[in-house]
Motif scaffolding. Structure first.
Motif, short mmCIF file in Angstrom:
data_model
loop_
_atom_site.label_atom_id
_atom_site.label_comp_id
_atom_site.label_asym_id
_atom_site.label_seq_id
_atom_site.Cartn_x
_atom_site.Cartn_y
_atom_site.Cartn_z
N VAL A 69 31.56 71.57 54.88
CA VAL A 69 32.50 72.49 54.23
C VAL A 69 31.73 73.73 53.86
O VAL A 69 30.81 73.68 53.03
N SER A 70 32.07 74.84 54.48
CA SER A 70 31.46 76.13 54.16
C SER A 70 29.93 76.03 54.19
O SER A 70 29.24 76.34 53.21
N GLN A 71 29.40 75.61 55.33
CA GLN A 71 27.96 75.55 55.60
C GLN A 71 27.20 74.57 54.69
O GLN A 71 25.99 74.64 54.56
N LYS A 72 27.92 73.66 54.08
CA LYS A 72 27.29 72.65 53.24
C LYS A 72 27.76 71.28 53.69
O LYS A 72 28.96 71.04 53.80
N LYS A 73 26.81 70.38 53.95
CA LYS A 73 27.15 69.07 54.48
C LYS A 73 26.98 67.98 53.42
O LYS A 73 26.13 68.09 52.53
N GLY A 74 27.81 66.96 53.54
CA GLY A 74 27.72 65.82 52.64
C GLY A 74 28.55 64.68 53.17
O GLY A 74 29.40 64.86 54.06
N LEU A 75 28.32 63.48 52.65
CA LEU A 75 29.13 62.33 53.05
C LEU A 75 30.53 62.48 52.45
O LEU A 75 30.66 62.76 51.25
N PRO A 76 31.59 62.33 53.25
CA PRO A 76 32.94 62.65 52.78
C PRO A 76 33.38 61.86 51.55
O PRO A 76 33.96 62.43 50.63
N HIS A 77 33.11 60.55 51.52
CA HIS A 77 33.56 59.77 50.37
C HIS A 77 32.79 60.14 49.11
O HIS A 77 33.33 60.07 48.00
N VAL A 78 31.54 60.59 49.27
CA VAL A 78 30.76 61.03 48.11
C VAL A 78 31.32 62.35 47.57
O VAL A 78 31.44 62.54 46.36
N ILE A 79 31.66 63.26 48.48
CA ILE A 79 32.18 64.57 48.07
C ILE A 79 33.44 64.41 47.21
O ILE A 79 33.55 64.99 46.12
N TYR A 80 34.38 63.59 47.68
CA TYR A 80 35.66 63.52 46.99
C TYR A 80 35.63 62.54 45.81
O TYR A 80 36.41 62.71 44.87
N CYS A 81 34.73 61.57 45.84
CA CYS A 81 34.55 60.74 44.63
C CYS A 81 33.91 61.57 43.52
O CYS A 81 34.27 61.42 42.35
N ARG A 82 32.98 62.44 43.88
CA ARG A 82 32.36 63.31 42.89
C ARG A 82 33.38 64.32 42.34
O ARG A 82 33.34 64.67 41.17
N LEU A 83 34.28 64.75 43.19
CA LEU A 83 35.24 65.77 42.79
C LEU A 83 36.31 65.21 41.86
O LEU A 83 36.67 65.84 40.86
N TRP A 84 36.80 64.00 42.15
CA TRP A 84 37.96 63.48 41.41
C TRP A 84 37.66 62.27 40.53
O TRP A 84 38.56 61.79 39.83
N ARG A 85 36.44 61.75 40.60
CA ARG A 85 36.22 60.52 39.82
C ARG A 85 34.88 60.46 39.10
O ARG A 85 34.82 60.20 37.92
N PHE A 86 33.78 60.67 39.83
CA PHE A 86 32.45 60.54 39.24
C PHE A 86 31.69 61.86 39.39
O PHE A 86 30.95 62.03 40.36
N PRO A 87 31.85 62.80 38.47
CA PRO A 87 31.20 64.11 38.62
C PRO A 87 29.68 64.03 38.61
O PRO A 87 29.02 64.94 39.12
N ASP A 88 29.10 62.97 38.04
CA ASP A 88 27.64 62.84 37.98
C ASP A 88 27.08 62.06 39.15
O ASP A 88 25.90 61.71 39.17
N GLY A 90 34.82 66.87 35.49
CA GLY A 90 33.55 67.54 35.21
C GLY A 90 33.69 69.04 35.17
O GLY A 90 34.76 69.62 35.42
N GLU A 91 32.59 69.71 34.84
CA GLU A 91 32.54 71.16 34.77
C GLU A 91 31.57 71.68 35.82
O GLU A 91 30.58 71.03 36.16
N PHE A 92 31.86 72.88 36.32
CA PHE A 92 31.03 73.48 37.35
C PHE A 92 30.01 74.42 36.72
O PHE A 92 30.32 75.19 35.82
N LYS A 93 28.77 74.33 37.21
CA LYS A 93 27.69 75.14 36.65
C LYS A 93 27.81 76.60 37.08
O LYS A 93 27.45 77.50 36.33
N THR A 94 28.30 76.84 38.29
CA THR A 94 28.41 78.20 38.81
C THR A 94 29.79 78.41 39.43
O THR A 94 30.50 77.46 39.75
N ASP A 95 30.14 79.68 39.63
CA ASP A 95 31.39 80.02 40.30
C ASP A 95 31.36 79.58 41.76
O ASP A 95 32.41 79.23 42.33
N GLN A 96 30.16 79.60 42.36
CA GLN A 96 30.04 79.18 43.76
C GLN A 96 30.43 77.71 43.92
O GLN A 96 31.09 77.34 44.90
N GLU A 97 30.04 76.86 42.97
CA GLU A 97 30.39 75.45 43.03
C GLU A 97 31.90 75.25 42.93
O GLU A 97 32.47 74.43 43.63
N GLU A 98 32.52 76.02 42.06
CA GLU A 98 33.97 75.89 41.89
C GLU A 98 34.70 76.35 43.14
O GLU A 98 35.67 75.71 43.57
N LYS A 99 34.24 77.46 43.73
CA LYS A 99 34.88 77.95 44.95
C LYS A 99 34.67 76.97 46.10
O LYS A 99 35.56 76.76 46.92
#
Length: 485
Positions: free
Chosen positions: A140-159, A83-92
């Motif tokens: 991660v950096s003052q933002k919380k989320g479920l770990p498996h959701v974070i990394y599935c979104r990052l490497w498999r399902f961006p939506d 996927g693509e990141f909407k902002t530089d903050q998301e990419e960082k």
């Protein structure tokens, strides 16, 4: 760069040019490890480092973390992001999430297994686990989320929008819902929940059942019983929660479709007797609409604003003032010249409101507000054997399955054999009412939903349109209406 980092980068080249050249060489060579930089910095005088950093003590490892250096393994893993990141903050932020994960996995030596799973896109790889936190989420950096959701979104399902969309593969021993001390974050140990294919409803072509001359008037959900007010129930309950209850960390078990209660006030039986002659049936299929639900906002008994049509699988209804978009319905912008003080005060407490998910033919409601929400869902009540008008309290951070397409399909299929009125009565099941902050029912001062200050009404378009096609197929009333009837 932080001011300390800038100072360090300016100071090292001037005071220790040979050390700086060594650092530059190491940074430019991906094959070298950051430990080599640490070893060089350790040769500096601690007093000198203290002076340069304004009296603040930094360890060599902390100084290295200030340098613009990304480990090679992190760079490789970042190269597989989807996927693509909407902002530089998301990419960082995603880079920080990967660095955090690599740091954790180095302790148990599973970094290579993660890279193998991602590059090979292989679900047969081993579980890649990290320690489970108390609330199940990863910060991660003052933002919380479920770990498996974070990394599935990052490497498999961006939506990916919710953990409700994921289910583990069979060979995953540390799947998130198992609630073990370790949780698997292997993105290829989770797949998306499939949209179930609903069986068609078989409607007799030349229907000869008892068809009323007009549409029956449905009983009010506000006055279902002898008490004159809906019953109430709370989630979570004191005993073990029923199937389908999920806390904010996503734990729980899915509700099986076989636990539909037969003693509730909806038709679930009534198949034709064996003596009835076989009828030729016409299948009526379910079709997914462009907008899965429509949401209307009310203050007491007055509708306010336009109806919101939901096309996204995940939408938020909140009390803020941002112009509503495809995935957000903001109530704070809506005006009402007849608004009283109680409504005004209640609107201030809606806050983050409620998040609605439509995933795999199921609808979930998650309370994101600091105040509870109150839900009246006949489909949910049917599942647990409650009265159809029961109002359920959902506390902050909890969510509840409020509709299931497969359960509705079963009821609809059986209702066809009971006649026109039985099918038409299911229209009530396709409407869900939800009040913010204030409850209503037998245990509350307010007896009806129209007495609550702020509430919304959901119309589920898919089931309603399906009902319409079934009723149309059943035919028009046998007796015509006239001015004399």
């Amino acid at each position: 760069f932080t001011s300390t980092r800038e100072l360090l980068l300016l100071w090292v080249p001037g005071q220790y040019p040979s050390l700086w050249r060594g650092m530059s060489d190491v940074i430019c060579q991906p094959s070298q490890q950051r430990e080599q930089i640490t070893e060089k910095i350790e040769n500096l005088s601690k007093a000198t480092i203290k002076n340069v950093t304004g009296g603040v003590k930094f360890s060599p490892t902390q100084i290295v973390s200030m340098l613009p250096f990304t480990p090679p393994i992190v760079k490789r893993l970042l190269g597989w992001r989807k996927g693509e990141f909407k902002t530089d903050q998301e990419e960082k932020w995603s880079e920080k999430a990967v660095k955090s994960l690599v740091k954790k996995l180095k302790k148990n030596g599973t970094v290579e297994e993660l890279e193998k799973a991602i590059t090979g896109q292989d679900s047969k790889t081993r579980c890649i686990t990290i320690a489970r936190s108390l609330d199940g989420r990863l910060q991660v950096s003052q933002k919380k989320g479920l770990p498996h959701v974070i990394y599935c979104r990052l490497w498999r399902f961006p939506d990916l929008s919710s953990h409700h969309e994921l289910k583990p593969v069979e060979n995953c021993e540390f799947a998130f819902h198992l609630r073990r001390e370790e949780v698997c974050v292997n993105p290829y140990h989770y797949t998306k929940v499939d949209q179930p294919v609903l069986p068609p409803v078989l409607v007799p072509k030349n229907y000869s059942g008892e068809i009323p001359t007009s549409f029956p008037e449905l009983p009010s959900l506000d006055e279902p019983g002898l008490s004159g007010a809906p019953e109430n129930t709370n989630f979570p309950m004191t005993e073990s929660p029923p199937p389908g209850y999920i806390t904010d960390d996503g734990d729980g078990v899915s509700s099986p479709g076989s636990n539909i209660s037969s003693n509730a006030e909806f038709p679930v039986s009534g198949r034709p007797s064996s003596s009835s002659p076989p009828l030729e049936a016409e299948p009526v299929m379910y079709c997914e609409p462009a907008f899965w639900c429509s949401i209307s906002y009310y203050e007491l008994n007055t509708r306010v604003g336009e109806t919101f049509h939901a096309s996204q699988p995940s939408i938020t209804v909140d009390g803020f003032t941002d112009p509503s978009q495809g995935d957000r319905f903001c109530l704070g912008l809506l005006s009402n010249i007849n608004r009283n003080t109680v409504v005004e005060q209640t609107r201030r407490h809606i806050g983050k409101g409620v998040r609605l998910y439509y995933i795999g033919g199921e609808v979930f409601a998650e309370c994101q507000s600091e105040s509870s929400i109150f839900v009246q869902s006949p489909n949910c009540n049917q599942r647990y054997g409650w009265h159809p008008a029961t109002v359920c309290k959902i506390p902050p951070g909890c969510n509840l399955k409020i509709f299931n397409n497969q359960e509705f399909a079963s009821l609809l299929s059986q209702s066809v054999n009971q006649g026109f009125e039985a099918v038409y009565s299911l229209t009530r099941m396709c409407t869900i009412r939800m009040s913010f902050v204030k409850g209503w029912g037998a245990e509350y001062r307010r007896q009806t939903v129209t007495s609550t200050p702020c509430w919304i009404e959901l119309h589920l378009n898919g089931p309603l349109q399906w009902l319409d096609r079934v009723l149309t197929q059943m035919g028009s009333p046998a007796l015509r209406c006239s001015s004399m009837s």
